[in-house]
Write a protein that holds these residues in place. Sequence first.
Motif, PDB file in Angstrom:
ATOM      1  N   VAL A 343      -3.999  55.185 -34.805  1.00 39.77           N
ATOM      2  CA  VAL A 343      -3.584  54.687 -33.501  1.00 39.77           C
ATOM      3  C   VAL A 343      -3.461  55.801 -32.473  1.00 39.77           C
ATOM      4  O   VAL A 343      -3.737  55.599 -31.299  1.00 39.77           O
ATOM      5  CB  VAL A 343      -2.249  53.919 -33.627  1.00 39.77           C
ATOM      6  N   THR A 344      -3.070  56.992 -32.893  1.00 41.43           N
ATOM      7  CA  THR A 344      -2.852  58.075 -31.951  1.00 41.43           C
ATOM      8  C   THR A 344      -3.702  59.290 -32.301  1.00 41.43           C
ATOM      9  O   THR A 344      -3.876  59.603 -33.485  1.00 41.43           O
ATOM     10  CB  THR A 344      -1.373  58.498 -31.921  1.00 41.43           C
ATOM     11  N   PRO A 345      -4.234  59.992 -31.286  1.00 43.01           N
ATOM     12  CA  PRO A 345      -4.927  61.255 -31.568  1.00 43.01           C
ATOM     13  C   PRO A 345      -3.956  62.375 -31.880  1.00 43.01           C
ATOM     14  O   PRO A 345      -4.363  63.444 -32.314  1.00 43.01           O
ATOM     15  CB  PRO A 345      -5.674  61.526 -30.250  1.00 43.01           C
ATOM     16  N   GLY A 346      -2.667  62.132 -31.640  1.00 43.70           N
ATOM     17  CA  GLY A 346      -1.644  63.142 -31.931  1.00 43.70           C
ATOM     18  C   GLY A 346      -0.906  62.818 -33.209  1.00 43.70           C
ATOM     19  O   GLY A 346      -1.479  62.667 -34.262  1.00 43.70           O
ATOM     20  N   GLY A 347       0.421  62.665 -33.111  1.00 42.68           N
ATOM     21  CA  GLY A 347       1.256  62.380 -34.269  1.00 42.68           C
ATOM     22  C   GLY A 347       2.605  63.056 -34.088  1.00 42.68           C
ATOM     23  O   GLY A 347       3.017  63.399 -32.983  1.00 42.68           O
ATOM     24  N   VAL A 348       3.310  63.256 -35.206  1.00 40.47           N
ATOM     25  CA  VAL A 348       4.598  63.945 -35.186  1.00 40.47           C
ATOM     26  C   VAL A 348       4.422  65.293 -35.885  1.00 40.47           C
ATOM     27  O   VAL A 348       3.912  65.350 -37.010  1.00 40.47           O
ATOM     28  CB  VAL A 348       5.703  63.116 -35.874  1.00 40.47           C
ATOM     29  N   PHE A 349       4.845  66.359 -35.230  1.00 44.02           N
ATOM     30  CA  PHE A 349       4.589  67.720 -35.701  1.00 44.02           C
ATOM     31  C   PHE A 349       5.893  68.509 -35.808  1.00 44.02           C
ATOM     32  O   PHE A 349       6.849  68.242 -35.065  1.00 44.02           O
ATOM     33  CB  PHE A 349       3.641  68.454 -34.737  1.00 44.02           C
ATOM     34  N   VAL A 350       5.909  69.488 -36.704  1.00 46.72           N
ATOM     35  CA  VAL A 350       7.072  70.367 -36.855  1.00 46.72           C
ATOM     36  C   VAL A 350       6.602  71.815 -36.776  1.00 46.72           C
ATOM     37  O   VAL A 350       5.542  72.172 -37.298  1.00 46.72           O
ATOM     38  CB  VAL A 350       7.814  70.091 -38.182  1.00 46.72           C
ATOM     39  N   ARG A 351       7.410  72.637 -36.114  1.00 50.46           N
ATOM     40  CA  ARG A 351       7.051  74.040 -35.925  1.00 50.46           C
ATOM     41  C   ARG A 351       8.321  74.878 -35.827  1.00 50.46           C
ATOM     42  O   ARG A 351       9.307  74.450 -35.207  1.00 50.46           O
ATOM     43  CB  ARG A 351       6.218  74.195 -34.648  1.00 50.46           C
TER      44      ARG A 351
END
Length: 471
Positions: A343-351
């Motif tokens: 659904v998304t070209p992104g998402g949830v990220f952690v850094r």
Amino acid sequence: MADPAAKRAGTGALQLPPSDAVGCVLAAYQVQPGDTIFNVAQRFSIPAARLRAANEPFVVDDDIFAGQVLRVPLREPMLPFRPEGLIYFVAGPGDTLSTVADRFDLPLNAVTAVNPGLDRLRPGTVVLVPSVEEPADLPLPPQLYVARPGDTLADIADDFGIPLEQLRATNPSVTGDPVLAGQVLVVPLPDRPADGGLGRARYVIQPGDTLSSIARQFGTSLSLLQQANVFLAPIPGLVIAIPRQVPVPQPPGVPEGFPSCVSAPFGERLDLGDDDSVFVPFPPGLDFRLFGRPAGDGVFVNANGNLTFGAGDPAFIPTTDAFLEGPPRIAGLWSDLLPVPDVTPGGVFVRTVEDEALGGPRLVITWDRVPYFFAQDVPQTFQISLNPDDTISICYFQVDPVAAEGQRILVGVAGGSADPRGNAFLFDGDANPRRLGPNDEPTPPDGLTGRSLLYVFDEDLGNYRMIFSSP
């Protein structure tokens, strides 16, 4: 002398549908080695006779060859009941109610009045239009052309009898004059203005492709891919439109004293499904405290725009009871979000970000272009940072709470069932948030996009102070 457009039609042009086919849904298909009229028709579940009729006079005696582009008549659109005095209009790519109104020289409210509940148009959407004489300059469908070995833009423009500059304008992805064999070009009709929507890239589906892999390859999402194509299926040879990429919004600026917002790349993508949670340990050196107490050795990242401590919480409907009585929580944009890859070209990220000014590492979690479940074409980008000085900063790159009419969105910090303190605000389907907690602090009157929010724990108050930046 042979018509140059007809000459090209035998080798790769998708011509206009015959007049009796106007209104049907057409797909473009590039013939593969070994194809016949019969197996192409079978692949699309249509009668072979209908496929032949749609490609006359360019297919004779069922003679087709690899690389040729066929037009595939899929189905007649289902038309709604039409009240007297209205006509039908079938929306194309890029159409909105506003462009439809402009096309028929009508005020926008005249079109919205006869299409109640119709907000966003998809290609193929049937719109009712108050009866007027059809304008003479209605844009017609473009021609598609699959380049052959040795083709150049100049040759193609010459063969179709159009200016080279016009061909370049409708194919901005072609930078040089030589054209790769198999590349799909959009050929504008003579004496017709170029439609900006025609600048989309085209792609011929290859064996082994899936719709998800195509979306990932072009940095888009499956839902946007579906919106850009009237018909979409993983059929090798099918020519599809690729939607423009959804760019990552720029981070908001921050005033002095606020931790900086973190720009892309946002780090490691978390494997989160719909209404899902995943545990993320704190990096070495981050001993984060929530409400003045140690927060443990990590945090649960919940797909629906919030962090919890001690346990994950996949709840997608934010309520004040769940906020105050559930696990300790930091809500950046708690709502029903959908961060799944299709659904998304992104998402949830952690850094993890080392911050000398704050004296240690920050744990930064970013929701990158994640749409609402109930509005999958409305992407939200925001991030939550847990800081070594125990402050909490939230950056709103691009959010649209107003789009969530009828849905609840909660932003804030809560101590949970063991500590019923909190500081938050709640959107109830409009732009006017309700406050939960200390009432001497204003909430932003103009939305969240472009703002930063800093939570600072006040020991005397026993709660967090909420500080907003200006957009």
